[in-house]
Design an enzyme around this catalytic site. Structure first.
Site, mmCIF file in Angstrom:
data_model
loop_
_atom_site.group_PDB
_atom_site.id
_atom_site.type_symbol
_atom_site.label_atom_id
_atom_site.label_comp_id
_atom_site.label_asym_id
_atom_site.label_seq_id
_atom_site.Cartn_x
_atom_site.Cartn_y
_atom_site.Cartn_z
ATOM 1 N N ARG A 98 -0.771 15.007 -3.082
ATOM 2 C CA ARG A 98 -2.528 14.609 -3.234
ATOM 3 C C ARG A 98 -3.411 15.872 -3.050
ATOM 4 O O ARG A 98 -3.332 16.357 -2.332
ATOM 5 C CB ARG A 98 -2.626 13.357 -1.658
ATOM 6 C CG ARG A 98 -1.666 12.577 -1.514
ATOM 7 C CD ARG A 98 -2.212 11.702 0.046
ATOM 8 N NE ARG A 98 -3.154 11.524 0.793
ATOM 9 C CZ ARG A 98 -3.796 10.517 0.515
ATOM 10 N NH1 ARG A 98 -2.413 9.392 0.381
ATOM 11 N NH2 ARG A 98 -4.581 10.370 1.449
ATOM 12 N N LEU B 245 5.497 -0.496 -15.248
ATOM 13 C CA LEU B 245 4.135 -0.724 -15.888
ATOM 14 C C LEU B 245 3.740 0.219 -14.973
ATOM 15 O O LEU B 245 4.133 0.323 -13.205
ATOM 16 C CB LEU B 245 3.858 -2.001 -15.544
ATOM 17 C CG LEU B 245 2.960 -1.998 -15.699
ATOM 18 C CD1 LEU B 245 2.240 -1.786 -17.867
ATOM 19 C CD2 LEU B 245 1.762 -3.806 -15.904
ATOM 20 N N VAL C 183 50.714 -8.290 12.317
ATOM 21 C CA VAL C 183 50.894 -9.187 11.090
ATOM 22 C C VAL C 183 52.873 -8.094 10.889
ATOM 23 O O VAL C 183 53.247 -6.838 10.264
ATOM 24 C CB VAL C 183 50.203 -7.836 10.065
ATOM 25 C CG1 VAL C 183 50.092 -8.328 8.955
ATOM 26 C CG2 VAL C 183 49.010 -7.830 11.134
ATOM 27 N N ASP D 233 0.867 -1.157 -0.187
ATOM 28 C CA ASP D 233 0.010 -0.070 0.264
ATOM 29 C C ASP D 233 0.579 0.857 0.153
ATOM 30 O O ASP D 233 1.705 1.441 0.599
ATOM 31 C CB ASP D 233 -0.686 -0.310 1.272
ATOM 32 C CG ASP D 233 -2.037 1.396 1.727
ATOM 33 O OD1 ASP D 233 -1.614 1.942 0.402
ATOM 34 O OD2 ASP D 233 -1.908 1.256 2.803
ATOM 35 N N LYS D 234 0.538 2.132 -0.129
ATOM 36 C CA LYS D 234 1.543 3.689 -0.542
ATOM 37 C C LYS D 234 1.191 4.587 1.305
ATOM 38 O O LYS D 234 1.866 4.240 1.847
ATOM 39 C CB LYS D 234 0.876 4.580 -1.624
ATOM 40 C CG LYS D 234 2.062 5.275 -1.538
ATOM 41 C CD LYS D 234 1.750 6.626 -2.475
ATOM 42 C CE LYS D 234 1.053 7.706 -1.601
ATOM 43 N NZ LYS D 234 0.524 9.175 -2.043
ATOM 44 N N LYS E 166 -7.174 -4.814 -4.947
ATOM 45 C CA LYS E 166 -6.219 -4.391 -4.261
ATOM 46 C C LYS E 166 -5.869 -6.356 -3.678
ATOM 47 O O LYS E 166 -4.835 -6.864 -4.696
ATOM 48 C CB LYS E 166 -6.082 -3.996 -2.747
ATOM 49 C CG LYS E 166 -5.089 -2.477 -2.874
ATOM 50 C CD LYS E 166 -5.367 -1.893 -1.417
ATOM 51 C CE LYS E 166 -4.885 -0.179 -1.779
ATOM 52 N NZ LYS E 166 -4.435 0.475 -0.530
ATOM 53 N N GLY F 116 -4.601 4.201 -4.032
ATOM 54 C CA GLY F 116 -5.559 5.251 -4.572
ATOM 55 C C GLY F 116 -5.313 6.222 -4.925
ATOM 56 O O GLY F 116 -5.843 6.820 -5.447
#
Lengths: 353, 1347
Positions: B754, B894, B1263, B465-466, B934, B835
């Site tokens: 929105r 898409l 080392v 869902d967003k 959905k 939506g």
């Protein structure tokens, strides 16, 4: 309930324990060719000598074995007629007596164990295994044991039709091994010790000291033998009652408490009574010494040797992989593409399947 | 009320005491005689009691009910049947094994489950009892004995004794005990505020209005006046008719019916009805706020309440693994049957060989008299049914049953309970993961379904869902368009410094309303501050002020539009369109303003941001929709503060109009410095917002306006729905304005905002009069009120003209782009279903990296389907194009609209559509989809074989998606708990999803599959020994193992290592999954694969199991069946078959424990203990049972076995040889496979080991120079090797090596060669990254690996 949940809010934060955060300290071994090679090599180093020792032990056992059921001297006269059909059916195998002659190549050191070896006798058959009553044998119960012991639970008196309970009942007791052996080494009679043959705990606990009743004591029929003098003192019976794991087995019959020298002539007088002819089984007499691993059995040693050698071989293979690896350890660029194409089918590569 | 779905109840003021009710006139009215509800069991007659039971069992029915439940599982029934067959009492001689071998483990399994259930239920009982014992005051009318006068008392009653019709008094901050019809409130305006967090999780207060019952309020206020009370509730034969109990929280349809006293017979003419709605009902579970007390009539009780009706069980979903497992159990059952048939057949053959004559004659071999016919004469059949050795079908069947009973261990009895236990622990780990804990909301990860852990690791597609999921759902009023002019553009925003200084300094923000310039503000600030200090600066007040100011500042920062210089100027200038726009914003909404009380301040001091964005000027705006909240707050900042919205009256405090109403309450807010006024507007009707309508409208009467324009319809909603309800613009100018507005709408949407369109029109009185009748009629209807209201609204919402548009910004949640990136790198498809408008959706998808920014977009609209003559051919065409493009290295994203989706999801198009989706590797966005769609998209995705879909959402509109998906995840965010209650897992924010799936899901998938495979492994290993033994015992179905061993194998010797493995094992370290997300894909593709792939793995394990079993069997039997040494103490020479069987069993147990050890990657102390103890404790157990054989009859077959075995070196040698070789073979095979074709996880694991070793070396500090040189040289060597190798393909996920090749620019060229590369190339190229980008990413990654 909801109210309770609500009241707990504000302290929802999980505790910072190593368990819940999955951060317990851990040893994370990596299965590298070097590690596996080393491990296999270590196993080989242990297994190969072990195998050698086991094989040696098996070889150190001296034994003399002779099959006597197909010896004509023993066989002839076992059945009244020679017809095959009778052999299969007849209960009247009266048994025969015959004499075997053995010559050990090496001296059999005392104590020399006397075994009978049988093949194709299904002591591990379900019917056979359960056809006994432990309670009865242990002397705890003397009642009717029809279910477990059928069809050898009762003896029916043919004249008056009365039923008497068999004790010990069941197929196992009914078919007790009834061949006997008498030994003569170089013309001297050798006594055979018939005690200390069975598990001590069996003698103590599982078999009670009582006189059997109504068992198959007609030695002329299959397996018929008088068990006794009492159940717990007849160790050959107790040995028989420990059912063998495989159809081919050896059971201890007695011990000769003296050396049998190499090259000596051992004459065995066999009373051949137990009917193995009906189903084509075989019977042999075995004189054997033991090692720490028991009688002659090459399997353990051979298996240890074989597995040890295999380990050594694979150890070498993995050692080769270590030095000439098909791929470098931890090198992610060398993943084979077959694998990765599945992995990388990121989003939808053209064919999703 | 004649409707079958209504229930009628009357208020009752009497106690249940029969004596009182007799003497009392207000007994239960007879109208509740509807017999549909007979379930009520307590005194309330036909309604339910208010006692709630969430527990499943009572002490009495526990055993029965729990067993009933457990025996619904086929496996348990199976073992019970086997156990029954083993009972010698019923089937003498049938079973080869003792009944305890099956019943024992079964009882163990059953009792574990029972204990688990009992513990769960105990908690439920306790909380139930606590809730039921809570008390509430109930109004009772008592008769005073001396003068017969009635007296009203408040009786304290336990919740459980509350009955339908009771009038209850609930005090502030108390929980509502049942669903109540609000009849009176202590609040001045007869309102009550409730917090419904328990119901739907929304923390904002909801306003409830008292039911319009005449006189009730007054009567209840003065309780002494019993007669008044009586008259209100009973004398008019008052009753309440309402819907039957249901689970819809926001719906209540009912009416209050009174009929005249005279005609109490019930003639319908005199009845008056008052409609009641959800606004009048206080639901159980909510908490009363802001009102001292309320009175309510109990409407629904106990199980009828909306709360309990909503307490749905967690949805039952099964994971793929479980389904595979069930199939596998079936297959094993089939295998068992076949083996049983084969072995029974072999026994037949053996019997026939025994009795050739009988076989030929076909007669039965039965009973003692046919002994002679058995060649093996010592095996005479018992002749007692069913223990027959017949050569016919009868005997065959008996023998088959014997083998089935013998081999029942092939079916792992403990698997189900082990898996259940393991999953519960895993769920515990998930919910207690600190990384999934959301500090902001104080929520931890919730697990509602305990069966799906492994499914989380098999997901291949995430449908998200967003709003509220990807975005925060904290709306900011960002832009608006008024009369064709857009405001809120960046360049026009008031200079931050001047504006914000105004807030952060001690300025009262109110002053800013009317000001436009910075200097202006400052002047006023100073003036105000001094004034305030001088006059009434008590401490609290200052604090409150600070608080208010703080909130104001937050609000002003959030709602960017208010900072638009042009807009401020327009407001200042009282530009009519702007004024109308603001008026619209301030009236057309359902927001409730709540004055911020000073007391609240301290408690919320710590979290000023909790409502900072939604409060302004001393009011907190409570709205069900965050968009409305933003718009009203924005309006407040711009000078139209809504001070009250109740009882059909909206009071607006405005700073720029000159009207003044004396009845304004909030006069204190007038500070004297600024001219402020209060306007009162009547709201005559509200057509509420529904997701279907996508709009709302109000009808207001504004008496301050010119006579003809006083009635106004104000409409607000999504652009499409509003624009189609607007009249054609009459003149050129307004047409231009409309065009401009549309342009702005598009522009806003492109920015990811929105949008809503505001429109209005004037109504004539007559039109309104006509309409309001239908409206009232509709709102009084009990059935289908929503539909009626919608139809009614449709009639009036037309011919409007657009006055403006708003744009609200919803910011992305923290970490969303990164999470989506990780998920996509993990090979997951991430789809967004929203939506929102197409442009908004695409913009958000770009910012959260769901669609590649530089990729092309395929847009599918409804017109495509309508115009498409060839019915969906364009889908194919586009798919082909996309595929072609993907192969060339670019990608299509898409985007599909809801309208088109309706076509695409039709059966005839769906396959083409899914092909297209698959081809569009750039990401898929579905916009303007309804909740049902959905779910439909989700169902469509599930159609594809091997695709496991995860749905994630936060709102009630995502419930369909969440329940339809294989795994549903709910975000416990601002939009209520509907999604969370429907979900299998709930997390605080989207960010947690990657950890939930990549870490927990992946680990669970790996672990649980091993649990299942291992369960079959061990049972196969040990049951097959019986098959091998059958060959040595004439197929007589003699068990190879003694009873004690069989009964304990699954429970004691092999289950604990599995549990430890499934709880602790980690193949790669947790953080590696984030570095190499492809690890997830590897696991998920394996987990999601078909049953066939799973079967292949089963076969692999079975082969290894069969080898272990056969080898252990051989070692034990070939070694121990021969003659052993004579032990002086025990005298053992030969071992009997059960003793040899015990040795085999020991070897098998050790081999099985070794197997789990070879599979263990992560040896915690628990793993060590579990494995070591399981293996080691077997020996003392063996010793104990063989010593105690005489105590338990079933153990007689192991008598003294330990004595014989433990002293026999051959036993130890055989056991070590058997189990050791099995384990070595396993290790060597694993290593061999690893060397040849390793899995990604294995390689990563090696890499980790190397890094750890390196780190240790570094820390050691020894080392040497030479070593360092060597290291450098080897590193260089590997780098060059990488360049030549296929390094790039693994991309950034596979680390540093690719870096070299990228640097040389070689990658795109080499990457395109070779067919095997194709998939990977397409993948890489699809993202089409610049070389620089790739290098950067790789550098980051190599840094990760080599810190």
């Amino acid at each position: 309930r909801l109210a309770r949940v609500r009241s707990e809010m504000g302290k929802q934060e999980p505790k910072n324990s190593r368990f819940t955060q999955q951060q317990l300290p851990a040893w994370r071994p990596t299965l590298t060719p070097a590690a596996v090679s080393g491990m296999l090599f270590a196993v080989a180093v242990v297994f190969i000598p072990l195998g050698a020792v086991c094989l040696g032990a098996s070889n150190s056992v001296d034994e003399v074995r002779v099959r006597y059921d197909d010896d004509p001297a023993c066989f002839q006269g076992f059945f009244p007629t020679a017809a095959e059909a009778d052999r299969r059916r007849s209960d009247a195998g009266a048994g025969t007596t015959c004499v075997l002659t053995l010559t050990p190549r090496r001296t059999l050191k005392a104590p020399v164990y006397v075994y009978y070896e049988m093949t194709d006798v299904l002591q591990n058959h379900r019917r056979f295994v359960k056809s006994r009553s432990d309670d009865q044998l242990a002397g705890r119960q003397h009642g009717d044991f029809a279910t477990a012991c059928e069809p050898k639970a009762h003896v029916v008196n043919e004249t008056d039709g009365t039923k008497r309970a068999v004790n010990p009942c069941g197929l196992m007791a009914w078919s007790t091994f009834n061949d006997t052996y008498a030994f003569e080494v170089d013309g001297v009679n050798v006594p055979v010790n018939s005690t200390g043959l069975a598990w001590r705990s069996d003698v103590r606990e599982k078999f009670a000291d009582y006189t059997p009743a109504n068992v198959n004591d007609d030695a002329a029929t299959r397996g018929g033998r008088a068990i006794g003098p009492s159940v717990s003192r007849d160790e050959r019976f107790i040995v028989w009652m420990r059912t063998a794991a495989l159809p081919k087995f050896r059971k201890l019959w007695g011990r000769i408490e003296r050396d049998v020298p190499a090259g000596s002539t051992v004459r065995v007088k066999v009373r051949n009574a137990w009917n193995a002819y009906a189903f084509g089984g075989s019977k042999s007499l075995v004189l054997s010494t033991t090692s720490f691993l028991g009688g002659k059995n090459a399997f353990l040693g051979a298996a240890y040797l074989a597995v040890g050698l295999l380990c050594a071989a694979f150890s070498a293979v993995f050692l080769y992989f270590h030095f000439k690896p098909p791929r470098r350890v931890g090198d992610m660029s060398e993943l084979s593409w077959q694998k990765v194409s599945g992995v990388s089918a990121r989003v939808n590569s053209p064919s999703y399947d | 009320m004649k409707h079958p779905e209504t229930r009628v109840l009357s208020p009752r003021l009497t106690a249940d005491d029969p004596a009182t009710s007799k003497t009392n006139a207000f007994s239960f009215s007879s109208t509740h005689s509807f017999n549909w509800i007979k379930r009520g069991k307590r005194r309330s007659g036909c309604f339910r009691s208010n006692e709630i039971t969430t527990s499943h069992y009572t002490a009495r029915n526990f055993l029965f009910k729990n067993l009933f439940q457990q025996f619904q599982r086929a496996a348990n029934v199976y073992f019970l049947v086997i156990g029954c067959l083993q009972l010698d009492v019923f089937f003498p001689g049938l079973s080869p094994t003792h009944w305890s071998t099956t019943i024992g483990p079964l009882l163990f399994v059953l009792s574990i489950n029972a204990v688990k259930e009992a513990v769960d239920d105990y908690g439920r009982h306790k909380s139930d009892a606590e809730v039921n014992a809570r008390t509430v005051e109930v109004v009772r009318v008592k008769e005073e004995s001396p003068d017969g006068k009635k007296r009203v008392v408040l009786e304290s009653t336990a919740w459980r004794d509350l009955n339908v019709g009771d009038v209850a008094k609930v005090r502030a901050d108390a929980e509502i005990p049942a669903d109540l019809l609000l009849v009176a409130s202590a609040d001045v305006s007869s309102l009550a505020y409730v917090e419904t967090a328990n119901l739907d999780g929304e923390t904002n207060l909801k306003v409830k209005t008292t039911a319009p019952i005449e006189g009730a309020r007054e009567a209840l206020r003065e309780l002494d006046n019993a007669d008044a009370l009586v008259s209100v509730f009973t004398q008019k034969n008052a009753r309440l008719a309402c819907e039957s109990p249901n689970n819809q929280l926001y719906k209540f349809e009912g009416k209050w019916i009174t009929s005249d006293d005279s005609s109490s017979g019930g003639s319908s003419e005199t009845e008056t009805e008052t409609g009641l709605s959800a606004d009048n009902v206080l639901l159980r579970g909510s908490t009363l706020r802001n009102a001292k007390f309320v009175f309510g009539v109990v409407v629904f009780t106990g199980g009828d309440t909306k709360l309990m009706r909503n307490a749905t069980r967690a949805p039952r979903k099964t994971s793929r693994l479980e389904r595979h497992m069930n199939v596998l159990v079936m297959c094993v059952g089939l295998f068992q049957t076949l083996v049983g048939l084969a072995l029974a057949g072999a026994q037949r053959k053996w019997l026939w060989r025994q009795n050739p004559e009988v076989a030929a004659g076909g007669s039965k071999v039965r009973g003692g008299d046919s002994v002679a016919t058995m060649r093996h004469w010592y095996l005479a059949p018992s002749g007692v049914w069913p223990d027959v050795e017949a050569a016919d079908a009868d005997g065959f069947f008996t023998q088959f049953v014997r083998f089935v009973v013998l081999l029942n261990a092939l079916i792992p009895i403990s698997l189900y309970v082990t898996l259940e236990l393991v999953k519960v622990i895993q769920c515990f780990l998930i919910s207690n993961d600190k990384a999934l804990y959301d500090k902001e909301n104080d929520t931890k990860c919730g697990v509602r379904t305990t069966t799906l852990n492994e499914e989380l690791g098999a997901v291949s597609c995430v449908l998200s869902d967003k709003t509220g999921t990807l975005t925060r759902n904290v709306m900011a009023f960002a832009k608006c368009s008024i009369n064709g002019i857009a405001y809120g553009e960046d360049d026009q925003v008031v200079n931050d410094v001047s504006c914000l200084k105004g807030f952060s300094n001690e300025s009262d923000f109110d002053t800013l309303d009317a000001s436009s310039g910075a200097s202006h503000v400052r002047v006023r600030v100073d003036a105000f501050v001094s004034g305030d200090d001088e006059t009434n600066a008590t401490k609290t007040k200052t604090k409150t002020k600070t608080k208010t100011k703080n909130n104001d500042r937050v609000a002003a920062e959030t709602h960017v539009v208010a900072r638009s210089r042009a807009l401020r100027a327009a407001v200042e200038a009282r530009h009519p369109p702007v004024a109308a726009f603001l008026e619209h914003l301030a009236t057309c909404h359902t927001v409730v303003p709540e004055p911020l009380p000073p007391s609240e301040e301290e408690s919320e001091e710590t979290t000023p941001s909790s409502h900072g964005a939604a409060s302004f000027g001393g009011f907190k705006y409570q709205a069900s929709s965050p968009d409305e909240e933003a718009l009203v707050t924005g309006a407040a900042i711009l000078g139209r503060r809504v001070a009250r919205n109740a009882d059909g009256i909206v009071e607006i405090l405005s700073s720029s109009s000159s009207d003044f109403s004396p009845d304004c309450r909030e006069t204190s807010l007038l500070d004297g410095k600024e001219e402020k006024t209060c306007t009162t507007v009547r709201i005559l009707a509200v057509n509420e917002f529904t997701s279907a309508r996508k709009r709302m409208s109000v009808i207001v009467r504004d008496d301050s306006r010119a006579p003809g324009e006083r009635l106004i319809l104000r409409l607000k909603g999504a652009d499409a729905t509003v624009l189609e309800r607007c009249a054609e613009p009459a003149d050129h100018e307004s047409r231009m304005v409309l065009e401009k507005t549309k342009e702005h709408l598009d522009a806003f949407a492109r920015e990811g905002l929105r949008t809503l369109v505001l429109a209005e029109r004037n109504l004539s009185e007559s039109e309104f009069e006509d309409w309001i009748k239908t409206y009232e009629h509709a709102s009084a209807s009990i059935v289908n009120r929503e539909v009626a209201l919608a139809a009614c609204a449709e009639n009036i919402e037309r011919d409007c003209f657009v006055i403006g548009a708003t744009a609200v910004e919803d910011k992305l949640q923290e970490g969303v782009p990164e999470t989506i990136e990780t998920l996509r790198n993990a090979g997951l498809l991430v789809w967004m279903l929203t939506g929102d408008k197409l442009e908004t959706a695409v913009s958000i998808a770009h910012t959260c990296r769901l669609i590649d920014k530089d990729g092309d977009l395929v847009v599918v609209r409804e017109e495509d389907f309508v115009n498409d003559a060839a019915e969906g051919a364009f889908l194919k065409k586009k798919a082909a194009e996309a595929r072609e493009d993907a192969s060339l290295g670019s990608s299509f994203g898409l985007v599909i609209e809801g309208g088109a989706l309706a076509h695409a999801l039709l059966d005839k198009h769906i396959n083409d559509f899914l092909d297209l989706c698959d081809a569009c590797v750039g990401g898929v966005v579905c916009c303007r989809v309804s909740p049902i769609q959905k779910a439909a998209v989700c169902e469509a995705m599930k159609r594809r074989e091997g695709r496991v879909v995860l749905g994630i959402g936060d709102g009630a509109n995502d419930v369909g998606l969440i329940t339809a998906a294989h795994v549903g995840v709910g975000i416990s965010g601002r939009e209520g708990r509907a999604a969370v209650m429907a979900a299998d897992y709930s997390i605080g924010n989207f960010r947690g999803l990657s950890r939930l799936m990549l870490v927990h899901g992946r680990l669970s998938a790996k672990r649980n599959e091993e649990v299942v495979l291992y369960a079959f492994y061990k049972n196969f290993a040990y049951a097959m020994a019986n098959v091998w033994f059958a060959f040595g015992s004439a197929f007589s179905a003699q068990p190879a193992f003694p009873t004690a061993a069989i009964a304990t194998f699954n429970v004691l010797w092999t289950s604990f290592p599995t549990i430890a493995h499934a709880v602790f094992d980690q193949d790669v370290r947790v953080d590696s999954v984030f570095k190499v997300p492809a690890l997830y894909r590897e696991t998920s593709s394996k987990s999601a694969s078909s049953g066939f792939d799973f079967a292949k793995r089963v076969v692999g394990w079975s082969v290894s199991s069969a080898f272990a079993s056969a080898w252990c069997f051989a070692c034990a039997f070939l070694t121990l069946a021969s003659v052993g040494t004579v032990d002086e103490r025990t005298g053992v020479v030969t071992l009997n078959h059960m003793t040899v069987g015990l040795a085999t069993f020991t070897a098998v147990v050790l081999a099985c424990d070794a197997k789990i050890a070879t599979r263990t990657n992560h040896w915690t102390i628990a793993n060590v203990v579990a494995v070591a103890c399981s293996a080691a404790l077997w020996f003392p157990f063996l010793a104990a049972t063989s010593k105690a054989w005489f105590l338990v009859g079933a153990f007689s077959d192991v008598s003294d076995a330990s004595d014989a075995l433990f002293v026999d070196p051959r036993f130890w040698l055989a056991v070590v040889l058997g189990s050791g070789t099995a384990a070595l073979a396993d290790l060597a095979t694993q290593c061999f496979v690893r060397v040849g074709s390793p899995s990604l996880a294995e390689v990563v694991r090696e890499r980790e080991a190397i890094d750890t070793a390196d780190a240790k070396k570094r820390d050691g500090g020894v080392v040497t120079k030479k070593k360092r040189k060597n290291a450098l040289a080897s590193r260089l060597a590997t780098f060059s090797a990488r360049a030549a190798s296929l390094g790039y393909s693994l991309g950034k996920s596979f680390g540093a090596r690719s870096f070299a090749s990228t640097e040389r620019g070689a990658l795109p060229v080499t990457a395109r060669d070779g067919g095997a590369w194709k998939g990977a190339c397409a993948r890489r190229k699809s993202r089409n990254p610049s070389v620089l980008e790739v290098v950067k990413q790789h550098r980051n990654f190599s840094d990760d690996w080599n810190p």
